[in-house]
Design an enzyme around this catalytic site. Structure first.
Site, PDB file in Angstrom:
ATOM      1  N   ILE A 120       1.752  11.739   7.568  1.00 18.59           N
ATOM      2  CA  ILE A 120       2.264  11.996   8.859  1.00 18.59           C
ATOM      3  C   ILE A 120       2.900  10.762   9.297  1.00 18.59           C
ATOM      4  CG2 ILE A 120       1.217  13.975   8.442  1.00 18.59           C
ATOM      5  CD1 ILE A 120      -0.230  13.477  10.993  1.00 18.59           C
ATOM      6  N   PRO A 121       3.898  10.706  10.653  1.00 18.48           N
ATOM      7  CA  PRO A 121       4.918   9.452  10.830  1.00 18.48           C
ATOM      8  C   PRO A 121       3.486   8.652  11.518  1.00 18.48           C
ATOM      9  CG  PRO A 121       6.382  11.334  10.721  1.00 18.48           C
ATOM     10  CD  PRO A 121       5.048  11.993  11.049  1.00 18.48           C
ATOM     11  N   HIS A 132       2.089   6.502   2.747  1.00 19.42           N
ATOM     12  CA  HIS A 132       3.394   7.675   3.460  1.00 19.42           C
ATOM     13  C   HIS A 132       2.091   9.478   3.359  1.00 19.42           C
ATOM     14  CE1 HIS A 132       5.386  10.895   0.218  1.00 19.42           C
ATOM     15  NE2 HIS A 132       5.810  11.051   1.501  1.00 19.42           N
ATOM     16  N   GLN A 163       6.764  -1.433 -17.466  1.00 14.58           N
ATOM     17  CA  GLN A 163       8.196  -1.176 -16.052  1.00 14.58           C
ATOM     18  C   GLN A 163       9.214  -0.993 -17.489  1.00 14.58           C
ATOM     19  OE1 GLN A 163       7.960  -3.280 -12.882  1.00 14.58           O
ATOM     20  NE2 GLN A 163       6.402  -4.159 -13.452  1.00 14.58           N
ATOM     21  N   THR A 182      10.094   1.738 -10.237  1.00 10.79           N
ATOM     22  CA  THR A 182      10.507   1.060 -11.430  1.00 10.79           C
ATOM     23  C   THR A 182       9.785   1.844 -13.039  1.00 10.79           C
ATOM     24  OG1 THR A 182       9.140  -1.018 -11.938  1.00 10.79           O
ATOM     25  CG2 THR A 182      10.806  -0.919 -11.004  1.00 10.79           C
ATOM     26  N   ARG A 190      10.659  -9.687 -15.733  1.00 10.14           N
ATOM     27  CA  ARG A 190      10.004 -10.764 -16.903  1.00 10.14           C
ATOM     28  C   ARG A 190      10.524 -11.725 -17.501  1.00 10.14           C
ATOM     29  NH1 ARG A 190       6.883  -7.719 -15.142  1.00 10.14           N
ATOM     30  NH2 ARG A 190       6.050  -5.855 -16.164  1.00 10.14           N
ATOM     31  N   LEU A 197       0.877  -1.114   0.171  1.00 15.07           N
ATOM     32  CA  LEU A 197       0.291  -0.310  -0.092  1.00 15.07           C
ATOM     33  C   LEU A 197       0.999   1.125  -0.516  1.00 15.07           C
ATOM     34  CD1 LEU A 197      -3.179  -1.167   2.169  1.00 15.07           C
ATOM     35  CD2 LEU A 197      -2.716  -1.514   0.035  1.00 15.07           C
ATOM     36  N   LYS A 198       1.827   0.970  -0.577  1.00 19.76           N
ATOM     37  CA  LYS A 198       3.030   2.345   0.222  1.00 19.76           C
ATOM     38  C   LYS A 198       2.622   3.415   1.340  1.00 19.76           C
ATOM     39  CE  LYS A 198       4.184   1.281  -4.557  1.00 19.76           C
ATOM     40  NZ  LYS A 198       3.086  -0.353  -4.962  1.00 19.76           N
TER      41      LYS A 198
END
Length: 230
Positions: free
Chosen positions: A65-66, A63, A189, A119, A180, A60-61
């Site tokens: 606030i902490p 990003h 990519q 990528t 690949r 889910l990456k």
């Protein structure tokens, strides 16, 4: 055995995804659930994969606030996922806070992985967002930051693996998309490599999607890839 293959599940429906999952074997791969599937299907879908004995990489990456990221990471740990990731460009404090919140989980904590440079991004893409550095330079910078924060490793393209091994050491996990099998379409990519090549230069885990999920016989393809990197 530490499975090196992570299959990216990119399906539009739960039925399609589970149809694929029921054709493959948890001894041969782990599964990655990304934003689209998680937003559509939620934690129930992750639990269905776990019920089938698959390790899950929750991609889910995060990003933010902490405190927000840390709480999301804690929720992922409570869900029992094997790996979870966050954007390294969120900064040192964000990553440190996320790592600290996993301390009570001990050996049951998920691997916490930093996302460096996607990528799909090239020099011009980075320049357009104000980063006057090559993808390689930016990956090295962010990998050092992840290591300083205590993360378990990073996502990086195959072309950065050897350099990161030198900079970050042998115990820093390198999760590698842009994989690949020979003869496959490169898709969206740009920095790509075959499974065998990536393992030979030191990748720990290989993220592979369509070459497996869109195959007529995904189990056979999965077995073939595993054999090529054995």
């Amino acid at each position: 055995m530490d499975n090196k293959i992570i299959v990216a599940l990119d399906y539009e429906t739960e039925a399609e995804a589970l149809n694929f999952v029921d054709q493959v074997d948890p001894s041969l791969c782990r599964l990655k659930v990304g934003k689209e599937m998680f937003t559509t299907l939620g934690t129930h879908f992750v639990k269905q994969l776990q019920d089938r004995k698959f390790d899950v990489f929750l991609d889910l990456k995060y990003h933010d606030i902490p405190n927000t990221v840390a709480r999301a990471v804690r929720s992922a740990a409570d869900l029992g996922v094997w790996m979870v990731d966050l954007h390294a460009c969120g900064g040192l404090r964000m990553m440190e806070t996320a790592k600290q919140i996993l301390e009570p989980y001990g050996k049951d904590a998920p691997l916490l992985i930093g996302v460096t440079v996607l990528t799909s991004m090239e020099d011009l893409d980075l320049l357009q967002i104000g980063i006057n550095a090559s993808p390689m330079e930016q990956v090295i910078r962010l990998a050092h930051l992840c290591q300083r924060a205590g993360l378990d490793g990073v996502v990086c393209s195959p072309q950065e693996v050897e350099v990161l091994r030198t900079h970050c050491g042998k115990d820093f996990k390198l999760v590698t998309p842009g994989i690949r099998p020979e003869g496959s379409d490169f898709g969206d990519q740009r920095r790509v490599m075959t499974p065998k090549q990536a393992i030979e230069i030191g990748s720990d885990y290989l993220v592979i999607g369509r070459p497996i999920t869109q195959a007529a016989d995904p189990l056979a393809v999965l077995k073939s890839i595993n054999q090529s990197i054995a």
